[in-house]
Design a protein around this motif. Structure first.
Motif, PDB file in Angstrom:
ATOM      1  N   UNK A   1       0.538  -0.940   0.297  1.00 45.82           N
ATOM      2  CA  UNK A   1       0.084  -0.068  -0.180  1.00 45.82           C
ATOM      3  C   UNK A   1       0.793   1.178   0.003  1.00 45.82           C
ATOM      4  N   UNK A   2       1.855   1.069   0.843  1.00 51.75           N
ATOM      5  CA  UNK A   2       2.789   2.485   0.675  1.00 51.75           C
ATOM      6  C   UNK A   2       4.322   1.908   1.258  1.00 51.75           C
ATOM      7  N   UNK A   3       5.304   2.759   1.093  1.00 53.02           N
ATOM      8  CA  UNK A   3       6.588   2.325   1.498  1.00 53.02           C
ATOM      9  C   UNK A   3       7.355   3.596   1.473  1.00 53.02           C
ATOM     10  N   UNK A   4       7.330   4.345   2.613  1.00 52.00           N
ATOM     11  CA  UNK A   4       7.942   5.578   2.928  1.00 52.00           C
ATOM     12  C   UNK A   4       9.042   5.676   3.680  1.00 52.00           C
ATOM     13  N   UNK A  14       3.300  -0.175   4.755  1.00 58.09           N
ATOM     14  CA  UNK A  14       2.040  -0.675   4.901  1.00 58.09           C
ATOM     15  C   UNK A  14       1.642  -1.707   3.927  1.00 58.09           C
ATOM     16  N   UNK A  15       0.949  -2.753   4.377  1.00 62.41           N
ATOM     17  CA  UNK A  15       0.657  -3.973   3.421  1.00 62.41           C
ATOM     18  C   UNK A  15      -0.836  -4.241   3.968  1.00 62.41           C
ATOM     19  N   UNK A  89       3.577  -7.304  -4.932  1.00 63.22           N
ATOM     20  CA  UNK A  89       2.720  -8.411  -4.122  1.00 63.22           C
ATOM     21  C   UNK A  89       3.924  -8.797  -3.200  1.00 63.22           C
ATOM     22  N   UNK A  90       3.734  -9.259  -1.839  1.00 64.29           N
ATOM     23  CA  UNK A  90       4.698  -9.513  -0.978  1.00 64.29           C
ATOM     24  C   UNK A  90       4.069 -10.887  -0.411  1.00 64.29           C
ATOM     25  N   UNK A  91       5.207 -11.592   0.039  1.00 66.63           N
ATOM     26  CA  UNK A  91       4.735 -12.868   0.785  1.00 66.63           C
ATOM     27  C   UNK A  91       5.135 -12.922   2.248  1.00 66.63           C
ATOM     28  N   UNK A  92       4.340 -13.186   3.020  1.00 70.41           N
ATOM     29  CA  UNK A  92       4.556 -12.994   4.586  1.00 70.41           C
ATOM     30  C   UNK A  92       4.119 -14.132   5.474  1.00 70.41           C
TER      31      UNK A  92
END
Length: 262
Positions: A1-4, A14-15, A89-92
């Motif tokens: 969603x964001x990476x600040x 934020x994911x 897309x991230x994998x957590x």
């Protein structure tokens, strides 16, 4: 969603996340796969900075879940992480580990951290404030760039104290020096940060007979206690009677009296 980028080399991401994360406890963590490539192979552990819900911009989607992390770019994995942007897309794996025990109501709660060590403390502060607790934060770092998200804590109503080694923000010196001037019985400490700081806080809490929980940092390969790569010595450890604790499964939060310090 964001990476600040919050300050040089420090980021807040934020994911979107499964709604099961709403049941996570402050102090738990996630393991994040930073790339689909083989190198780097291992996931990276990050404390949960915040978990909550938001209204999706698409009609009919209802409330959606998000989670946030704070991280510092220190190597190849976090460098790749800093290049991610909205829509990737991230994998957590989450939530993992054992979180903080909030303790009985009525005690004054004292949070101690610095840099990305502030991440789980913000999620903890939210939970404590929701219970109507009085909360103080002692934040430390080498310089002003290591002091993150203080405004967010203050918006919760948390009383904040800041110390930096070079005096560029708050008091000059170690945050443990500021903490000791304000520490008294009837308080409960929650700390997260570099091991030398946690060592000092643990010994201080013992001198003042104040309960203390620490969130430990460790290199993790699996995050679920299978590889035994992140063990540390328990309070009763000797060569004859080994007592090892797995940070990812038995922790990352421990009672400070349960660990063996230098």
């Amino acid at each position: 969603m964001s990476n600040v980028e919050l300050s040089p080399n420090y980021f807040r991401m934020r994911m979107t996340a499964p709604q099961e994360l709403l049941a996570s406890a402050p102090g738990q963590f996630l393991m994040l796969k930073v790339t689909d490539a083989i190198d780097p192979l291992l996931r990276r552990p990050f404390g949960l900075f915040d978990v909550g819900t938001f209204t999706a911009e698409y009609a009919g989607c209802g409330a959606q879940t998000y989670c946030e992390i704070l991280y510092k770019v220190v190597g190849k994995g976090t460098k790749l992480l800093s290049a991610l942007h909205h829509g990737d897309v991230v994998d957590l794996l989450a939530p993992l580990g054992r979180g903080f025990d909030l303790g009985p109501a009525g005690e004054e709660k004292v949070l101690v951290g610095g840099g990305v060590g502030l991440a789980p403390l913000y999620y903890l502060a939210k939970a404590l404030v929701e219970r109507g607790e009085k909360v103080r934060l002692f934040a430390g770092g080498r310089n002003r760039d290591d002091i993150l998200c203080i405004t967010e804590f203050e918006r919760l109503g948390v009383e904040t104290y800041v110390a930096t080694d070079d005096g560029t923000l708050g008091e000059s010196g170690f945050v443990t020096q500021v903490l000791e001037r304000h520490l008294s019985k009837g308080m409960r400490i929650f700390a997260c940060g570099p091991t030398p700081m946690l060592d000092a806080v643990a010994k201080m809490s013992a001198r003042h007979e104040v309960p203390c929980q620490v969130s430990m940092e460790a290199y993790m390969a699996c995050g679920v206690g299978a590889c035994l790569g992140c063990v540390m010595k328990g309070a009763n450890h000797t060569e004859a009677t080994p007592d090892y604790r797995c940070v990812c499964k038995d922790g990352p939060v421990f009672d400070s009296f349960d660990l063996q310090w230098s």
